[in-house]
Design a protein around this motif. Structure first.
Motif, PDB file in Angstrom:
ATOM      1  N   ASN A  36     136.529  12.561  47.748  1.00  0.00           N
ATOM      2  CA  ASN A  36     136.857  12.087  49.091  1.00  0.00           C
ATOM      3  C   ASN A  36     138.196  12.578  49.625  1.00  0.00           C
ATOM      4  O   ASN A  36     138.475  12.432  50.805  1.00  0.00           O
ATOM      5  CB  ASN A  36     136.803  10.557  49.139  1.00  0.00           C
ATOM      6  CG  ASN A  36     135.379  10.049  49.065  1.00  0.00           C
ATOM      7  OD1 ASN A  36     134.471  10.655  49.617  1.00  0.00           O
ATOM      8  ND2 ASN A  36     135.181   8.955  48.361  1.00  0.00           N
ATOM      9  N   LYS A  64     130.261   7.338  48.310  1.00  0.00           N
ATOM     10  CA  LYS A  64     130.384   6.055  47.606  1.00  0.00           C
ATOM     11  C   LYS A  64     130.437   6.300  46.100  1.00  0.00           C
ATOM     12  O   LYS A  64     131.092   5.568  45.375  1.00  0.00           O
ATOM     13  CB  LYS A  64     129.186   5.155  47.901  1.00  0.00           C
ATOM     14  CG  LYS A  64     129.121   4.648  49.306  1.00  0.00           C
ATOM     15  CD  LYS A  64     127.897   3.769  49.450  1.00  0.00           C
ATOM     16  CE  LYS A  64     127.700   3.347  50.880  1.00  0.00           C
ATOM     17  NZ  LYS A  64     126.474   2.546  51.043  1.00  0.00           N
ATOM     18  N   GLU A  68     126.143  11.137  44.547  1.00  0.00           N
ATOM     19  CA  GLU A  68     125.653  11.528  45.867  1.00  0.00           C
ATOM     20  C   GLU A  68     125.660  13.048  46.057  1.00  0.00           C
ATOM     21  O   GLU A  68     124.968  13.554  46.942  1.00  0.00           O
ATOM     22  CB  GLU A  68     126.472  10.858  46.975  1.00  0.00           C
ATOM     23  CG  GLU A  68     126.213   9.372  47.085  1.00  0.00           C
ATOM     24  CD  GLU A  68     126.975   8.748  48.241  1.00  0.00           C
ATOM     25  OE1 GLU A  68     126.921   9.296  49.364  1.00  0.00           O
ATOM     26  OE2 GLU A  68     127.626   7.723  48.009  1.00  0.00           O
ATOM     27  N   PRO A  91     136.948   5.230  46.722  1.00  0.00           N
ATOM     28  CA  PRO A  91     136.725   4.764  48.100  1.00  0.00           C
ATOM     29  C   PRO A  91     137.913   5.089  48.996  1.00  0.00           C
ATOM     30  O   PRO A  91     139.059   5.020  48.580  1.00  0.00           O
ATOM     31  CB  PRO A  91     136.572   3.255  47.956  1.00  0.00           C
ATOM     32  CG  PRO A  91     136.287   3.017  46.518  1.00  0.00           C
ATOM     33  CD  PRO A  91     136.900   4.160  45.755  1.00  0.00           C
ATOM     34  N   PRO A  97     131.948   3.610  54.607  1.00  0.00           N
ATOM     35  CA  PRO A  97     131.046   4.720  54.302  1.00  0.00           C
ATOM     36  C   PRO A  97     129.894   4.762  55.294  1.00  0.00           C
ATOM     37  O   PRO A  97     129.416   3.726  55.750  1.00  0.00           O
ATOM     38  CB  PRO A  97     130.530   4.411  52.893  1.00  0.00           C
ATOM     39  CG  PRO A  97     131.429   3.359  52.359  1.00  0.00           C
ATOM     40  CD  PRO A  97     132.059   2.675  53.524  1.00  0.00           C
ATOM     41  N   THR A  99     126.192   5.077  56.642  1.00  0.00           N
ATOM     42  CA  THR A  99     124.882   4.731  56.106  1.00  0.00           C
ATOM     43  C   THR A  99     123.857   5.590  56.801  1.00  0.00           C
ATOM     44  O   THR A  99     123.943   5.839  57.995  1.00  0.00           O
ATOM     45  CB  THR A  99     124.563   3.238  56.323  1.00  0.00           C
ATOM     46  OG1 THR A  99     124.664   2.947  57.717  1.00  0.00           O
ATOM     47  CG2 THR A  99     125.532   2.356  55.553  1.00  0.00           C
TER      48      THR A  99
END
Length: 108
Positions: A36, A64, A68, A91, A97, A99
């Motif tokens: 991230n 998350k 992923e 995070p 995040p 969706t």
């Protein structure tokens, strides 16, 4: 000699020797690359991640979980297996995040 074996067994039960028992050494989270927040160059330092994949990972943020990468089809599972122990998905504070609807469903 018996005492040493007994202490070693107790240490294993308490988790002190868990890294040795697993056949590897513990990896400090500070040495992991955060998906991230890592720069393009940091991502490209991973085996199998070139310019195109690094850019795709940056565009797909936030994550998350590191799994992923495969779930979103950014990298193949075989490549994920090679780099999974070198990355993490911490995070991002203050950013919820995204969706996404399940495949085949439209957003309302």
């Amino acid at each position: 000699m018996k005492r040493r074996a007994l202490l070693s067994g107790a240490a294993l039960l308490l988790g002190v020797g868990s890294a040795a028992a697993q056949g590897g050494r513990p990896v400090a989270t500070s040495s992991l690359i955060d998906l991230n927040s890592a720069s393009r160059d940091d991502l490209m330092s991973l085996d199998g991640i070139g310019e195109v994949r690094a850019d795709a990972i940056i565009r797909a943020r936030p994550f998350k979980a590191k799994t992923e990468l495969v779930e979103r089809r950014l990298i193949p599972e075989a490549l994920y297996d090679k780099i999974a122990d070198k990355v993490m998905a911490r995070p991002v504070p203050g950013i919820a995040p995204t969706t996404r609807p399940p495949a085949g469903q439209k957003r309302s």
